[in-house]
Enzyme design. Structure first.
Site, short mmCIF file in Angstrom:
data_model
loop_
_atom_site.label_atom_id
_atom_site.label_comp_id
_atom_site.label_asym_id
_atom_site.label_seq_id
_atom_site.Cartn_x
_atom_site.Cartn_y
_atom_site.Cartn_z
N ASP A 491 0.94 -1.23 -0.02
CA ASP A 491 -0.08 0.15 0.00
C ASP A 491 0.88 1.31 -0.18
O ASP A 491 1.66 1.23 0.71
CB ASP A 491 -0.98 0.17 1.19
CG ASP A 491 -1.73 1.32 1.27
OD1 ASP A 491 -2.89 0.94 0.56
OD2 ASP A 491 -1.51 2.18 1.91
N LEU A 492 0.58 2.31 -1.03
CA LEU A 492 1.46 3.55 -1.13
C LEU A 492 1.05 4.57 0.00
O LEU A 492 -0.10 4.66 0.21
CB LEU A 492 1.34 3.93 -2.44
CG LEU A 492 1.75 2.89 -3.53
CD1 LEU A 492 1.55 3.58 -4.99
CD2 LEU A 492 3.10 2.40 -3.45
N ASP A 534 -4.30 2.63 -4.68
CA ASP A 534 -2.59 2.37 -4.63
C ASP A 534 -2.34 1.15 -3.87
O ASP A 534 -1.40 0.98 -3.36
CB ASP A 534 -2.53 3.74 -3.62
CG ASP A 534 -2.98 3.47 -2.19
OD1 ASP A 534 -4.04 2.85 -2.20
OD2 ASP A 534 -2.55 4.08 -1.54
#
Length: 877
Positions: A491-492, A534
């Site tokens: 996960d960004l 994301d």
């Protein structure tokens, strides 16, 4: 037996006592044998009923009537099991208090109700159950049953068995406290259940044969008296069979047979007098009638095609059923206006004696009619003739259908042959174009298959394709236990901020660049996919140990942490990674492994982001603890266990309090003090943000009198509210009503809303602020400097103050940031807005903000003199 004694003699005392005891025993035995005789007679009667009844309903009624002679069975019902569906039904029910369960609980499933109660309990256990109110309460308390219906004194249920399977339950109950059930009643009910099982099985096998047997018995009883009629019927049946064979041969004849309809007429004449007969058919548009066959004793000419009107033929087509009419019936229909009103010229029925019309079903629709009629009074058609002709008409309709289909097919073949010749030339010319189109279609299909399994933005495999490969990997390691793979859930960090700040186009470019960086971190046999937003996942195939997954995770974190550049703007991101390894659980599925990796990823974000966490049982336990913590928060909110504190906002020059910010805290029994920031996160996770804000307003209102007593009406009150109040009209209306109902001086009340929410929902903030301003409250923007809102947005909002984000105070070492902080102050001064500095933790920060023109601030450095106020009493102190 006994020698008579002299009446005047004095009886011996012991002899009298012995005789009295014997008399009592004889009376008891007589009563017992009498009851045994009654029971035996009743059981014999029940056995007779079991062998005589023709339906279960009749047997149940007989059982009930005779059972009432033996025990109190005024409250009696039988529940049976439908083996096909597994549901329970009540074919017989008699109760002096309650109505049928289907009437008591019309909105609920009867089967579900029965399975939840005592009846279902007997079905499950397969044993007889005799219980009173006490046992019922025990079963309810143990969760074995749900108490249904009116309370009764005693309840007795006995299973009905067939081949060691419970197929029903026989139940009696009594509301009379003077009635008692015992082993005799249980044994009696068991005997009756045995008979019910036998009757159910017998009727099940006899039900399908009963009508046939009755009909056959009736025929055999009449056979002796109607032998000649039977011979006639047999000959008639032979003629019918022969006629059906002839119709079948006609149906298989060639389509161009000119005598088709005449041969059909000959077949009909063998069965029934048909000197006057015609066949009418609808055209394809169903607007006209054609008459492919017509014969009449009057020698009338063959009728031509005519439009649909209101003749006898149309009457048959309209009603779609066979009709046998005499002259009186026809005249009645004419008088009622159903015949020959629109077309009286079609009426040639004056000399008819009887008329039969049969609809012809072609392609499962009424598309024609077969008609015969008579002029002679001596020629009478009967219902059996109508039935016979109706039966034959089905085969005639099939024959006509095949003929019409054959004719249509022949015409189609002829037309097709002509078109084939023409199209052959065209196809030869279009062959090259067709080959080109085929190639294009194949390319398009390949592209569609690719698009269906790949992300449109990054070109990576999507969720569907990734789940397929993950399933394959799981199946592989189950067959080859020495192999191992790892799953990385990525996960960004700060993607939403990047997307909101730079726009969706730059956000898409950021995701494309991220996908490229992730590809460079894995091998060719690994799988990288984008699940959405994301979120990315990596399937590391055939790894030797967990260290391989750690190495890849470190490369990913290092790659993602490198600066991104968009034009002249440079920004940073990060990655939080959850890792799970195959083989930890034998029952791993693609969903469970993905969920475990997701759980580990959230643990990584909780650990500070920019790191990885390997899933284990403690991760799952942590998730459960978080869920329990959230539930504790809900309960605390309901129990009003959250307390109110006040953080002073101080004049930086005079060091005197200017306002108080109202904040909540919670003393958790295990986790200690939970401050406002964590409470806000909990409320957002539990979808209780609006409720938490209302709780704060209510708590402030309850302590407001004490605040006035200590400070008068000199200090402003600051409240930090969620922008959820501004998104929906009914939520905003509720906030207005809550504020109106308080005792607060709304002119001294400040409501602050987060700048990030302003950037995302500017329109809602403009509308919401306009409505709140009418209450007289002061409005402001909190966390200013974190959401990057434009200065233009401040011009459209009726705000009076800005409250800086607390993180800004941590950036005073950077000269550029100091210039930015100074610009904030000048902007606020130019727009006549108050500005409050937050997060001041030392004197150096206070001096810098004072030198930049800031008048008010709050933070730990300003509470050295003013202790954190947790109650009105402390405020007074």
């Amino acid at each position: 037996m006994f020698k008579d004694e002299d009446e005047t003699a004095q009886p011996r005392t012991k002899e009298i006592e012995r005789l009295e005891k014997r008399l009592i025993r004889l009376k008891y035995l007589a009563h017992k044998y009498k009851r045994a005789e009654i029971i035996q007679n009743a059981l014999l009667e029940l056995s007779n009923i079991a062998t005589q009844v023709s339906s279960l309903e009749e047997f149940y009624l007989g059982v009930h009537q005779h059972l009432k002679q033996l025990i109190s069975a005024d409250n009696f019902f039988i529940a049976t099991l439908d083996v096909a569906t597994g549901g329970l039904t009540v074919p017989f029910f008699a109760d002096e208090k309650d109505a049928h369960p289907a009437q008591l609980y019309p909105e609920q499933s009867l089967s579900t109700l029965l399975q939840q109660g005592l009846t279902g309990y007997v079905f499950k256990t397969g044993k007889a159950l005799l219980c009173d109110d006490t046992l019922v309460d025990e079963l309810v308390a143990a969760g074995q049953i749900v108490n249904l219906g009116s309370p009764c004194h005693l309840w007795l249920g006995v299973p009905i068995r067939h081949e060691d399977m419970v197929t029903g339950v026989l139940v009696v109950q009594t509301y009379d406290t003077n009635v008692h059930y015992g082993d005799i009643e249980v044994e009696l009910m068991t005997f009756i259940c045995h008979h019910i099982s036998g009757v159910m099985e017998r009727l099940k096998h006899q039900e399908q044969l009963e009508q046939a047997i009755q009909q056959r018995t009736k025929e055999l009883s009449q056979a002796y008296d109607k032998l000649k009629q039977e011979v006639y019927e047999r000959r008639r049946a032979e003629r019918l069979q022969k006629s059906l064979f002839e119709i079948a041969e006609l149906a298989n004849s060639s389509a161009d047979n000119p005598d088709f309809y005449a041969q059909l007429h000959n077949v009909i004449r063998h069965l029934i007098p048909a000197n006057n007969c015609y066949i009418a058919l609808l055209n394809e548009e169903e607007t006209h009638l054609t008459f492919p066959f017509y014969v009449s004793q009057l020698g009338n000419g063959h009728p031509g095609t005519r439009p649909l009107q209101d003749g006898l033929t149309e009457y048959v087509l309209k009603h779609k059923r066979p009709l046998l009419l005499d002259q009186n019936d026809i005249n009645a229909l004419i008088v009622s206006g159903e015949l020959y009103t629109k077309a009286p010229s079609l009426n040639h029925t004056q000399t008819m004696h009887q008329w039969i019309g049969i609809p012809l079903f072609i392609h499962d629709q009424v598309r024609g009619a077969l008609t015969i009629y008579s002029f002679s009074m001596t020629q009478n058609y009967q219902i059996k003739d109508l039935e016979l002709l109706t039966f034959v008409s089905q085969h005639i309709g099939t024959a006509i259908e095949k003929k019409l289909s054959a004719e249509s097919l022949q015409r189609s073949y002829e037309e097709l042959e002509e078109k084939v010749i023409a199209r052959t030339r065209a196809l030869a010319e279009l062959n090259k174009d067709l080959e080109k189109e085929i190639r294009q279609r194949r390319n398009m299909e390949a592209k569609l298959v690719h698009d269906a399994k790949h992300d449109a933005l990054t070109g990576l495999p999507n969720r569907a394709m990734f789940m397929e490969r993950l399933n394959q990997a799981i199946k592989h390691v189950r067959r080859h236990s020495l192999d191992q793979f790892a799953l990385l859930f990525i996960d960004l960090d700060r993607f939403k901020q990047i997307n909101d700040t730079l726009g969706h186009i730059e956000g898409d470019r950021f995701l494309i660049e991220t996908a490229s960086r992730l590809r460079s971190c894995i091998r060719s046999n690994d799988t990288l996919a984008r699940l959405g937003g994301d979120e990315f996942v990596i399937l590391l195939d055939c790894i030797s140990s967990i260290d391989d997954a750690k190495d890849v995770s470190e490369r990913v974190i290092q790659k993602i942490s490198q600066p991104y550049r968009s034009g002249t703007i440079e920004f940073n991101s990060g990655a939080s990674i959850g890792i799970t390894i195959s083989g930890n659980h034998r029952l791993d599925t693609s969903e469970s492994m993905l969920r475990n990796a997701d759980t580990a990823m959230y643990q990584a974000k909780a650990n500070g982001k920019g790191c990885y966490v390997i899933f284990d049982d403690s991760s799952s336990e942590q998730a459960m603890q978080d869920a329990a913590f959230e539930n504790d928060f809900r309960l605390a909110l309901q129990a009003h266990a959250l307390q109110l504190s006040y953080s002073p906002i101080v004049d930086l020059q005079t060091q005197q309090p200017y306002a108080l910010e109202c904040r909540l805290f919670w003393e958790h029994p295990q986790r200690g003090t939970i401050q406002q920031e964590q409470l806000s996160v909990l409320a957002e996770q539990a979808n209780l943000t609006v409720e938490l804000d209302k709780y704060t307003i209510t708590a402030l209102d309850s302590t407001y009198i004490e605040l006035l007593r200590c400070h008068g009406d000199q200090l402003d009150l600051h409240l930090m509210l969620s922008s959820q109040h501004l998104k929906h009209k009914h939520v905003l209306r509720s906030l207005k009503n809550t504020l109106k109902q308080t005792r607060l001086n709304l002119n001294r009340l400040w409501l602050f809303f987060n700048e990030k929410s302003l950037v995302q929902e500017t329109e809602n903030h403009i509308n919401g602020f306009a409505l709140l301003q009418k209450l007289g409250v002061n409005l402001g923007i909190s966390h200013y400097g974190s959401g990057h809102s434009s200065l233009n947005s401040l011009l459209f909002l009726p705000i009076k103050a800005l409250k800086l984000d607390t993180n800004i105070a941590k950036q005073l070492q950077d000269e550029q940031h100091i210039k930015l902080i100074s610009a904030y102050q000048k902007t606020a001064s130019t727009l006549d807005l108050l500005i409050f500095a937050g997060g001041l933790t030392n004197q150096e920060q206070i001096q810098i903000f004072s030198s930049l023109g800031y008048q008010f601030g709050q933070g730990g450095a300003l509470t050295d003199t003013f202790t954190l106020l947790e109650s009105p009493q402390q405020v007074c102190a």
